[in-house]
Design a protein around this motif. Structure first.
Motif, mmCIF file in Angstrom:
data_model
loop_
_atom_site.group_PDB
_atom_site.id
_atom_site.type_symbol
_atom_site.label_atom_id
_atom_site.label_comp_id
_atom_site.label_asym_id
_atom_site.label_seq_id
_atom_site.Cartn_x
_atom_site.Cartn_y
_atom_site.Cartn_z
ATOM 1 N N GLN A 157 0.824 -1.208 0.000
ATOM 2 C CA GLN A 157 0.000 0.000 0.000
ATOM 3 C C GLN A 157 0.861 1.262 0.000
ATOM 4 N N SER B 124 0.866 3.932 -2.991
ATOM 5 C CA SER B 124 0.588 5.345 -2.720
ATOM 6 C C SER B 124 1.650 6.245 -3.353
ATOM 7 N N PRO C 66 -4.790 3.422 -2.962
ATOM 8 C CA PRO C 66 -3.739 2.504 -2.491
ATOM 9 C C PRO C 66 -4.252 1.479 -1.489
#
Length: 276
Positions: A143, A147, A230
């Motif tokens: 994640q 991002s 994300p």
């Protein structure tokens, strides 16, 4: 004008080849241990719903909790470094077999070198006390990386390309397992019937399970790129857990987990019978 390599040069090349072969076999053992642990953790998750991590971080946490855990971590890290060394030698000089010198195969070996070198570094960093290095959740790492990529110009396209790579790798891994392409790299003729059957069962089931996990990571990565979110990205742990949401429920998760255990056993077989 030289007519060929000197006996000393030939002997050095033979010694280097022996070192690389030994490093590769140690690497297969290390990879096998990690997949056995990840698979066992995933089986436990499927049967009990525990919150443990079914990924590299969870496996390292299991290892360090055992007697002589730090010694085992060093052994795993060095083994993965051996795998990286072997892949680097393939990228530079070509691999075993008649097609080992093809540019595509050498490029693939180069990518594998990077993967195993990073994996080795993380495990060794964890062994010397950097507990945030090798044991971080792959879900959080995925994640965070997603991002960062989304924040770049054309971010969703970067995420989508990476996700498509994982999805394609998953299909490629599973497809090769079903077609038993791994036989091309085994010393098949000198193996007994029982040994061949062992490698077929573990190689096919294990390869399909591994391919499914890679494919699941890619699928959720594509979802993250499409939604520019994300939070939709998943690492190995959440990708494995996602199989419990299928119609088959936790039993599909357990089946994939058992497949990962079998892939660990397959890696042990490769350490003995793989042509390197």
């Amino acid at each position: 004008m030289t007519t060929g390599a000197s006996p000393t040069t030939v002997a050095r090349r033979v010694d280097r080849a022996k070192v690389v072969r030994a490093a590769a076999r140690a690497g297969f053992v290390a990879r096998g241990v990690l997949y056995l642990l990840v698979g066992a953790l995933a089986v436990r998750i499927g049967l009990t719903g525990t919150s443990e991590q079914a990924d590299r971080g969870g496996a390292l946490a299991e290892v360090v909790s055992t007697p002589f855990g730090v010694v085992l971590l060093w052994a795993l890290g060095v083994g993965l470094a051996g795998m990286a060394l072997w892949r680097l030698s393939e990228a530079l000089f070509g691999g075993a077999g008649p097609k080992g010198d093809q540019p595509g195969k050498r490029a693939l070996s180069g990518a594998r070198f990077v993967f195993y070198a990073v994996s080795s570094f993380l495990v060794l960093a964890f062994a010397v006390g950097d507990r945030g290095s090798g044991a971080g959740s792959t879900d959080r790492q995925s994640q965070d990386l997603t991002s960062r990529l989304l924040s770049l110009p054309g971010g969703p396209w970067w995420v989508g390309a990476a996700a498509a790579g994982f999805l394609g790798a998953g299909l490629w891994i599973a497809g090769r397992a079903v077609l038993r392409k791994y036989r091309e790299h085994l010393e098949w003729q000198r193996m007994s019937t029982v040994q061949r059957r062992f490698m077929d069962v573990t190689g096919t089931a294990g390869g399909v399970a591994r391919g499914l996990v890679f494919g699941a990571v890619g699928f959720f990565g594509l979802k993250a790129s499409i939604e520019s979110d994300p939070g939709e990205a998943k690492g190995m742990d959440d990708a494995i857990r996602s199989f419990a949401q299928a119609p088959a429920g936790p039993w599909l998760l357990v089946a994939v987990a058992v497949g990962l255990v079998l892939f660990g056993a397959f890696s042990f077989g490769q350490s003995k019978w793989r042509e390197v």
